[in-house]
Design a protein around this motif. Structure first.
Motif, mmCIF file in Angstrom:
data_model
loop_
_atom_site.group_PDB
_atom_site.id
_atom_site.type_symbol
_atom_site.label_atom_id
_atom_site.label_comp_id
_atom_site.label_asym_id
_atom_site.label_seq_id
_atom_site.Cartn_x
_atom_site.Cartn_y
_atom_site.Cartn_z
ATOM 1 N N TYR A 175 -0.597 8.157 0.184
ATOM 2 C CA TYR A 175 -2.203 7.440 1.119
ATOM 3 C C TYR A 175 -1.955 8.066 2.657
ATOM 4 C CZ TYR A 175 -0.787 3.157 -1.384
ATOM 5 O OH TYR A 175 -0.941 2.180 -2.789
ATOM 6 N N TYR A 177 -6.984 5.667 -6.896
ATOM 7 C CA TYR A 177 -5.552 5.536 -6.696
ATOM 8 C C TYR A 177 -5.080 5.095 -7.757
ATOM 9 C CZ TYR A 177 -6.904 6.561 -2.333
ATOM 10 O OH TYR A 177 -6.724 7.900 -1.132
ATOM 11 N N HIS A 178 -4.961 4.790 -9.291
ATOM 12 C CA HIS A 178 -3.945 3.965 -10.528
ATOM 13 C C HIS A 178 -4.448 4.723 -11.995
ATOM 14 C CE1 HIS A 178 -8.282 2.210 -10.847
ATOM 15 N NE2 HIS A 178 -8.137 2.944 -12.061
ATOM 16 N N GLY A 226 -5.808 -5.352 -2.533
ATOM 17 C CA GLY A 226 -4.890 -4.278 -2.459
ATOM 18 C C GLY A 226 -6.238 -3.100 -2.998
ATOM 19 N N PRO A 231 -11.760 0.730 -7.507
ATOM 20 C CA PRO A 231 -12.556 -0.414 -8.219
ATOM 21 C C PRO A 231 -12.743 -0.885 -7.823
ATOM 22 C CG PRO A 231 -9.599 0.006 -8.351
ATOM 23 C CD PRO A 231 -10.522 1.144 -6.745
ATOM 24 N N GLU A 285 -7.615 -4.959 1.702
ATOM 25 C CA GLU A 285 -6.542 -4.065 1.988
ATOM 26 C C GLU A 285 -5.222 -4.031 3.271
ATOM 27 O OE1 GLU A 285 -4.936 -0.986 0.304
ATOM 28 O OE2 GLU A 285 -4.323 -1.120 2.267
ATOM 29 N N LEU A 286 -4.674 -3.311 2.691
ATOM 30 C CA LEU A 286 -2.987 -3.758 3.612
ATOM 31 C C LEU A 286 -3.623 -2.640 4.590
ATOM 32 C CD1 LEU A 286 -0.582 -4.675 4.708
ATOM 33 C CD2 LEU A 286 0.425 -3.152 3.614
ATOM 34 N N GLN A 287 -3.218 -1.512 4.296
ATOM 35 C CA GLN A 287 -3.760 -0.480 5.736
ATOM 36 C C GLN A 287 -4.717 0.093 6.155
ATOM 37 O OE1 GLN A 287 -1.304 3.280 4.194
ATOM 38 N NE2 GLN A 287 -1.767 1.939 2.315
ATOM 39 N N LEU A 335 -7.311 3.272 4.950
ATOM 40 C CA LEU A 335 -7.841 2.792 3.719
ATOM 41 C C LEU A 335 -9.001 1.913 4.143
ATOM 42 C CD1 LEU A 335 -5.099 4.438 2.816
ATOM 43 C CD2 LEU A 335 -5.303 3.499 1.864
ATOM 44 N N ASN A 388 -2.642 -8.462 5.406
ATOM 45 C CA ASN A 388 -1.636 -8.282 3.797
ATOM 46 C C ASN A 388 -1.757 -10.061 3.725
ATOM 47 O OD1 ASN A 388 0.922 -8.994 2.846
ATOM 48 N ND2 ASN A 388 1.943 -8.378 4.486
ATOM 49 N N VAL A 389 -2.225 -9.773 1.930
ATOM 50 C CA VAL A 389 -2.882 -10.796 1.637
ATOM 51 C C VAL A 389 -1.532 -11.991 0.866
ATOM 52 C CG1 VAL A 389 -1.505 -9.942 -0.969
ATOM 53 C CG2 VAL A 389 -3.224 -10.829 -1.133
ATOM 54 N N PHE A 410 -4.642 -3.333 -9.002
ATOM 55 C CA PHE A 410 -4.444 -2.427 -9.622
ATOM 56 C C PHE A 410 -3.671 -2.056 -9.313
ATOM 57 C CE2 PHE A 410 -8.723 -2.571 -10.676
ATOM 58 C CZ PHE A 410 -8.532 -2.961 -12.682
ATOM 59 N N LEU A 411 -1.977 -1.665 -9.799
ATOM 60 C CA LEU A 411 -1.051 -0.717 -9.264
ATOM 61 C C LEU A 411 -0.198 -1.277 -7.977
ATOM 62 C CD1 LEU A 411 -0.777 3.096 -10.534
ATOM 63 C CD2 LEU A 411 0.039 0.782 -11.918
HETATM 64 C C1 LIG Z 1 -1.829 2.226 -5.371
HETATM 65 S S1 LIG Z 1 -2.484 1.922 -4.468
HETATM 66 C C2 LIG Z 1 -4.144 1.253 -5.727
HETATM 67 C C3 LIG Z 1 -5.247 1.557 -4.472
HETATM 68 C C4 LIG Z 1 -6.288 0.322 -5.554
HETATM 69 N N1 LIG Z 1 -6.397 -0.384 -6.281
HETATM 70 C C5 LIG Z 1 -6.192 1.440 -6.788
HETATM 71 O O1 LIG Z 1 -6.449 1.532 -8.069
HETATM 72 O O2 LIG Z 1 -7.894 2.441 -5.800
HETATM 73 C C6 LIG Z 1 -2.071 0.256 -3.809
HETATM 74 C C7 LIG Z 1 -2.535 -0.467 -2.674
HETATM 75 O O3 LIG Z 1 -2.045 -2.195 -2.119
HETATM 76 C C8 LIG Z 1 -2.228 -2.145 -1.053
HETATM 77 N N2 LIG Z 1 -1.341 -3.021 -0.247
HETATM 78 C C9 LIG Z 1 0.391 -2.801 -0.586
HETATM 79 N N3 LIG Z 1 0.781 -3.995 -0.350
HETATM 80 C C10 LIG Z 1 -0.329 -4.906 0.337
HETATM 81 C C11 LIG Z 1 0.182 -6.342 0.798
HETATM 82 N N4 LIG Z 1 0.623 -6.716 0.906
HETATM 83 N N5 LIG Z 1 -1.819 -6.741 0.882
HETATM 84 C C12 LIG Z 1 -3.350 -6.023 0.957
HETATM 85 N N6 LIG Z 1 -2.811 -4.609 0.163
HETATM 86 C C13 LIG Z 1 -1.559 -4.096 0.328
HETATM 87 C C14 LIG Z 1 -2.054 -0.316 -0.475
HETATM 88 O O4 LIG Z 1 -2.298 -0.178 0.756
HETATM 89 C C15 LIG Z 1 -2.392 0.632 -1.465
HETATM 90 O O5 LIG Z 1 -3.854 0.826 -1.059
#
Ligand SMILES: C[S@@+](CC[C@H](N)C(=O)[O-])C[C@H]1O[C@@H](n2cnc3c(N)ncnc32)[C@H](O)[C@@H]1O
Length: 276
Positions: free
Chosen positions: A13, A45-46, A72, A78, A94-96, A99, A122-123, A139-140
């Motif tokens: 990240y 990112y998976h 996320g 995706p 998406e949290l960040q 991103l 934040n979901v 995904f992940l």
């Molecule tokens: C490993 S990445 C996967 C991103 C995307 N799913 C992909 O496969 O390309 C995990 C993502 O989940 C997001 N994330 C984690 N906790 C979250 C939350 N509580 N609410 C929203 N997004 C979240 C992270 O910021 C990160 O961008």
């Protein structure tokens, strides 16, 4: 936001605008239109890239009429692939902030802003309270969210009755030692990993039915090993495009995940579940 800052100890990240460096290296400048295919080598990112998204599309039966909530969404890979191949609509949470902002720009450059809404939140804060979707994909991501009862409650209330959810996530295969637990917590931002049975029980307790769990452990062990080898083999390119510090950070991240899989501490699962 404290959680956002700590997420950056996971080097995947860090400096996510590196995708622009990769595009630049290919001769694509920062303002020109893009195709979804230009991005897919860099924006998934998976594990197993677009093949995993294609499988999700198949399992969800996604079409041009489907409205999907993605939890996320990372830098939007995706969501863009799913929208592009099925014609569906995606709301991508998406949290960040960095991103999410980058996702929005890339989606606009692909001409997909009419099909994808990017929401930075934040979901667990229920940013879409009151809206319901035909399907959820993630995904992940859940590996970052230890509050599973709360998370699955959000998922259930975001789905229409009979709606489906597809998740790819980690499972615990054996207890980590102290170093592995620390690596999971800090370098992978994964403070909690349930075993497969606990995962199923938690989903069923939250009101999900027809829970199908596909064990991805050996496939993801091989994938993470190959990803590390491929990244190491391109070190010269990586340093040239992204600099030494980020290259070292990503290499360490890829080595950490490959090590956790090959030690048999974590495995993977693909889950399809339906809201009752
Ligand atoms: C490993 S990445 C996967 C991103 C995307 N799913 C992909 O496969 O390309 C995990 C993502 O989940 C997001 N994330 C984690 N906790 C979250 C939350 N509580 N609410 C929203 N997004 C979240 C992270 O910021 C990160 O961008």
């Amino acid at each position: 936001m404290a959680q956002d800052q700590s997420m950056k100890t996971m080097r995947l990240y860090d400096q996510v605008e590196r995708i622009l460096n990769e595009l630049n290296h290919l001769g694509i400048d920062e303002d020109s239109p893009l195709s979804v295919e230009d991005l897919t080598p860099f924006d998934q990112y998976h594990y197993h890239g677009t093949a995993a998204v294609d499988e999700a599309a198949r399992k969800l039966g996604a079409t041009g009429d489907t409205q999907i909530l993605e939890i996320g969404s990372g830098i939007g890979g995706p969501a863009r692939h799913m929208a592009h191949v099925t014609g569906c609509k995606v709301t991508a949470v998406e949290l960040q902030p960095d991103l999410s902002a980058l996702s929005e720009q890339l989606t606009a450059r692909c001409g997909l802003s009419g099909q994808i809404d990017h929401v930075c939140a934040n979901v667990l804060d229920r940013p879409l309270e009151g809206q319901t979707f035909d399907a959820i994909m993630s995904f992940l991501v859940f590996l970052h969210i230890p509050a599973r009862a709360e998370l699955f409650d959000v998922c259930r209330s975001s789905l229409k009755p009979g709606g489906s959810m597809i998740i790819e996530d980690y499972i615990k295969l054996k207890e980590p030692d102290a170093q592995q637990a620390e690596d999971l917590r800090v370098k992978v931002q994964c403070p909690y990993v349930p075993d497969m049975d606990t995962y199923r029980q938690d989903l069923e307790r939250a009101g999900f039915v027809s829970v199908e769990m596909e064990d991805m452990s050996s496939s993801w062990t091989a994938f993470t090993k190959e990803r590390l080898a491929a990244y190491e083999a391109r070190r010269e390119h990586n340093v040239k495009v992204n600099g030494e510090d980020l290259t070292d950070g990503l290499q360490d991240f890829y080595a950490t995940t490959a090590g956790l899989f090959s030690a048999g501490v974590i495995g993977g699962v693909r889950i399809l579940a339906r809201r009752d």
